[in-house]
Write a protein that holds these residues in place. Structure first.
Motif, PDB file in Angstrom:
ATOM      1  N   PRO A 171       0.795  -1.201  -0.065  1.00  8.26           N
ATOM      2  CA  PRO A 171      -0.067  -0.246  -0.067  1.00  8.26           C
ATOM      3  C   PRO A 171       0.915   1.238  -0.071  1.00  8.26           C
ATOM      4  CG  PRO A 171      -0.973  -1.509   1.433  1.00  8.26           C
ATOM      5  CD  PRO A 171       0.446  -2.328   0.963  1.00  8.26           C
ATOM      6  N   THR A 197       1.081   4.212  -2.879  1.00  8.96           N
ATOM      7  CA  THR A 197       1.076   5.650  -2.724  1.00  8.96           C
ATOM      8  C   THR A 197       1.886   6.266  -3.326  1.00  8.96           C
ATOM      9  OG1 THR A 197       0.010   5.085  -0.601  1.00  8.96           O
ATOM     10  CG2 THR A 197       0.829   7.378  -0.755  1.00  8.96           C
ATOM     11  N   PRO A 236      -3.211   3.118  -7.193  1.00 10.44           N
ATOM     12  CA  PRO A 236      -3.650   2.329  -5.931  1.00 10.44           C
ATOM     13  C   PRO A 236      -4.224   0.943  -6.148  1.00 10.44           C
ATOM     14  CG  PRO A 236      -5.528   3.784  -6.874  1.00 10.44           C
ATOM     15  CD  PRO A 236      -3.928   4.085  -7.583  1.00 10.44           C
ATOM     16  N   ARG A 257      -6.033  -3.095   2.998  1.00  9.78           N
ATOM     17  CA  ARG A 257      -7.082  -1.857   2.812  1.00  9.78           C
ATOM     18  C   ARG A 257      -8.384  -2.080   2.890  1.00  9.78           C
ATOM     19  NH1 ARG A 257      -3.750  -1.022  -3.126  1.00  9.78           N
ATOM     20  NH2 ARG A 257      -3.963  -3.298  -2.819  1.00  9.78           N
TER      21      ARG A 257
END
Length: 915
Positions: free
Chosen positions: A52, A56, A61, A349
């Motif tokens: 993740p 970023t 994403p 996530r």
């Protein structure tokens, strides 16, 4: 014997603010642009750390790959690891990568080391790995095919998690503690024993310990506890200072001492320090020291079983398998701040971690097939037999307000981080009738709405056997469920926005929303923030809707009260089929019912007051909660004007001895320590007996080791100037900077402007509300790398313990003024107006400054980027700390040269101020 570890021949990617690097399976590392890195990641699974965060950095994403953190969580469950290449190197005993260019090579080496572990005969976490891997392979976990050749099938079938976990044992009720006095010489000897012969003698610590011992004396009158307020300067050793008399009393009396904290970091520290006073286990196998948290912190085994059997899908199902692997090795099943890696949930996530805990209090207790192995029940029973229970302020208050077992309520409590008791009480003893809260209640009563996955059941299903046995109970359940139909349902926010509310509660919330938008004058509407208005001079239509909603809530509460009475009757005159587990389940249901009836009663009281005269004890308001202009809740709120009133009545009065201690318990004005403010925020003023007071000054030499710099030429509202100032300070310090912001938007804007520039200089910058990493893990990363810096908000201003080189400078973007909310306005008017604001600001400054010097060898600068810094606030800093107003360039010179000055030094450039 394990085979020699060889680098895993798979391509590896590393992306940071400084750039991107790719290393093929067999070849040399090369730099590449973000676009090419995204294409490479989409083409084939790549080795990486913290997918993740990499996503970023790349602005992509949907990134996925072979994340070494997932592999680490599988191979070493319940083991700590900082989720960075450097942290992974430390955890695996490998050499750190030299720079970003070297990270891909390291990832291949680390992967090889982890896979070699799987073939090692002394792999401590081997048990259960093969079985979990088979499930992960069916879920198409990217690592499954890579690991499979390295894990041999066991000769004997591995036990399923729910068969392996130990059961708790029922213990007899602990007798009440003996009444003992603690002699001064015994306290002195115990403190010397805990600190060790090699430690230096600290007069303040010894005086502090003697004062703490007084709260353990026998109580003279009911509802008159021994109450101590203790201002303990940083560095006096307050933890051992109170553990010495606490351990002495627990041993002599056979009683239990509770130490309550506000932050998880202090709980971990207390667990470590308590090892000086107590062994890990007693001879009978029980633990003398137990950490106790709210049930929403622990893994719910029934929720996990449901997730493993199809309740979770996709990536969340993979997470459930990794959590099951962790649960087999966890010390206590604590998912929030325990030994579950804080970064594990963020890798997926999703809110899956919370879904595996009991968030809504719908536990079926003895009706659960895993009741005898429940982590929560383990903790509750262990704490009843413990000498020391480490808890948090919220749990202590909630248990006192609605605990199931009055006999187990703590009678000797030490509130460490005592300056947060006011905030914890404010949250605990308040009422919020909002759409989200009402939906949670509806789901508890009726179960999940159609189309929802999971095992969650409504009240009727949870008490089906009671319904079949007791006709009156069945009628009460049916009436409560019928009344629940009046509560908001799915899509309620959209119906409010469309002007089409359904039912009395939604109609009320629609009126609340319209009134709040009509009256708001805060400017929050345009800025995208939440908005509010006081619950006064309300329109007659809104008052009428409130009364209708109150009637609807009463039609839920009354049947629940009748049901509680029926359950009590069944428990007292038990039928033949009601065994011990069934009785425990009914007791649990009664507890849950009592909680909900109290909640409904608070909501009704709030609604019935609308339109009438204001109560002097409460502050009521209406609000629309928003984030970045997106509405997510609407509701009515009620808080005590003084939340220490219910705290004193509910918690303190029931104790025999209690203490609040902190380095910032008292406000420090120009006249000295202000004990009145400490008393007012502790609840001591509501007791029949005056509190005892003690003050122990910090032994640190702040005059030589710290300096406060107030920068006068960074203009308010100039984001470019603010970002430039942060970048230049971080560069001058070489990292090790903690930046504190009062607004998330400014934090994000500053981070976005400077992160790449700093990374290229080898100074990584992390930030709350930007990086997809939980706060605790961000602090771990910051602590692990002296070249890194961290930006954050209130959560980092207090409770962050980073001694040594990793934190060398604290920078505040401006004076931390209180948010001008309706609640703050009411308290400000009742507590001296501007003087109340000043006390709050000085406390915030003192807490932030406290992050800087954590040991006698620490040195550093505290910088405020605000020319509008009132001199009356300077007393927040420890006496003798030099304070200087100067330009940014002058501040950078001081930081770069690490010039430590004393207040009497006449050679200082800039305008010097003496606090």
């Amino acid at each position: 014997m394990a085979e020699t570890a060889h680098p895993l021949p798979l391509p590896a990617l590393h992306a940071s603010h400084a750039g991107c690097w790719l290393r093929p399976a067999n070849g040399e590392t090369r730099a590449l642009g973000k676009g090419e890195a995204v294409m490479a990641a989409a083409d084939t699974p790549l080795l990486m750390v913290n997918a993740p965060l990499v996503a970023t950095r790349l602005g992509y994403p949907d990134l996925s790959g072979l994340d070494l953190l997932e592999l680490f969580a599988f191979i070493h469950p319940a083991r700590f690891c900082v989720p960075t290449p450097k942290g992974l190197a430390h955890a695996l005993g490998l050499e750190e990568p030299k720079d970003g260019d070297d990270v891909p090579r390291f990832l291949q080496e680390a992967a090889g080391k982890l896979l070699a572990t799987c073939e090692s005969a002394d792999w401590p976490e081997r048990d259960g790995a093969w079985s979990v891997l088979q499930s992960l392979a069916k879920l198409r976990w990217p690592w499954a095919g890579v690991i499979a050749p390295h894990i041999a099938r066991p000769e004997r079938a591995e036990k399923w998690l729910f068969s392996r976990l130990p059961e708790w044992e029922e213990n007899g009720e602990r007798p009440q503690p003996r009444q003992v006095e603690l002699p001064e010489d015994a306290v002195e000897q115990q403190l010397s024993l805990l600190t060790g012969k090699a430690s230096e003698y600290r007069e303040g610590q010894h005086q502090y310990a003697q004062e703490v011992a007084r709260i353990f004396a026998p109580r003279g009158k009911r509802d008159e506890p021994h109450m101590l307020l203790a201002q303990a300067g940083t560095g006096i050793g307050k933890t051992l200072g109170y553990l010495a008399p606490a351990s002495l009393w627990a041993g002599a009396s056979g009683g239990t001492v509770w130490v309550s904290t506000y932050t998880k970091n202090l709980q971990r520290q207390l667990r470590s320090e308590s090892a000086r006073a107590w062994p890990e286990e007693r001879p009978d196998g029980t633990r003398p020291v137990v950490i106790r948290k709210g049930r929403e912190n622990y893994l719910c085994l029934l929720n996990l079983e449901d997730a493993l059997q199809g309740g979770f899908g996709g990536r969340a199902a993979i997470l459930a398998q990794l959590v099951a692997r962790w649960a087999s090795y966890s010390r206590d099943g604590d998912m929030i701040g325990g030994d579950l890696p804080g970064w594990l949930g963020t890798l997926f996530r999703a809110r899956a971690i919370k879904s595996l805990t009991d968030q809504r209090g719908e536990c079926v207790y003895a009706g659960c097939p895993h009741y005898r192995k429940c982590f929560i029940e383990h903790a509750a029973r262990a704490s009843a037999q413990a000498d020391l229970v480490i808890a948090n302020h919220a749990l202590v208050m909630v248990n006192a307000a609605r605990g199931r077992d009055h006999a187990q309520r703590p009678t000797r409590i030490i509130f460490d981080e005592g300056h947060h008791v006011f905030e914890a009480a404010d949250s605990t003893f308040s009422a919020a009738l909002t759409g989200m809260e009402a939906i949670e209640l509806k789901r508890w009563l009726l179960g999940p709405e159609r189309g929802s996955k999971g095992r969650r059941r409504g009240l009727a299903a949870r008490l089906a056997d009671v319904s079949s046995y007791d006709e009156q109970g069945a009628k009460a359940i049916a009436a409560a469920c019928m009344g629940a139909e009046a509560l908001p349902g799915g899509g309620w926010l959209q119906r409010l926005a469309d002007g089409e509310p359904s039912g009395p509660l939604e109609e009320l919330l629609a009126a609340v929303r319209a009134t709040t938008y009509a009256r708001d004058e805060s400017g929050g509407q345009e800025a995208g923030y939440g908005i509010e208005t006081e619950a006064a001079q309300l329109d007659g239509k809104l008052v009428e809707l409130a009364q209708q909603a109150a009637v609807a809530l009463s039609e839920i509460r009354q049947p629940l009260i009748r049901l509680g009475l029926r359950l009590e009757a069944i428990a007292e005159d038990a039928p033949d089929w009601l065994d011990a587990q069934g009785r425990a389940r009914i007791e649990g249901a009664r507890h849950s019912l009592g909680w909900r009836t109290d909640l409904l009663g608070a909501w009704e009281a709030l609604l019935e007051r609308l339109g009438g005269p204001a109560s002097p004890d409460f502050v009521d308001w209406l609000a629309v909660a928003r984030s970045d202009a997106r509405e997510y809740d609407v509701g009515l709120y009620r808080h005590f004007l003084d939340p220490t009133l219910p705290f004193a009545k509910t918690v303190l009065n029931g104790t025999h001895g209690a203490m609040l201690t902190s380095a910032t318990l008292c406000d420090r004005s120009a006249e000295g320590e202000d004990w009145d403010s400490a008393i007012a925020r502790s609840g001591a003023q509501h007791l029949e007996v005056a509190p005892m007071k003690v003050q122990a000054e910090s032994p640190f030499d702040y005059a030589s080791n710290a300096e406060v710099l107030i920068v006068t030429d960074v203009k308010k509202g100039d984001l470019a100037g603010l970002a430039g100032a942060y970048a230049r300070i971080i560069e001058a310090c070489g990292g090790g900077v903690l930046g504190l912001f009062t607004a998330i938007r400014r934090l994000r804007a500053v981070h976005g402007r400077i992160a790449d520039r700093l990374a290229r200089a080898g100074l990584p910058l992390f930030a709350q509300h930007v990086d997809p990493i939980d706060t605790g893990t961000l602090v771990d990363i910051f602590r692990d790398d002296p070249a890194s810096s961290l930006l954050g908000t209130d959560a980092l201003r207090d409770g962050v313990d980073v001694p040594g080189e990793s934190l060398r400078c604290v920078v505040m973007e401006q004076v931390p003024w209180p948010k001008p909310s309706i609640l703050h306005r009411a308290r400000r008017a009742a507590n001296g107006g501007g003087a109340y604001d000043d006390r709050i600001i000085r406390a915030r400054l003192a807490q932030a400054f406290g992050r800087l010097i954590r040991s006698k060898d620490d040195k550093g600068h505290f910088i405020v980027l605000s020319a509008a810094f009132p001199s009356r606030l300077l007393s927040a800093f420890p006496p003798g700390t030099p304070v200087t107003r100067l330009t940014l360039d002058e501040a950078l010179q001081r930081v770069s040269a690490s010039v430590w000055v004393k207040s009497e030094d006449a050679t200082i450039s800039g305008e010097e101020i003496k606090p």
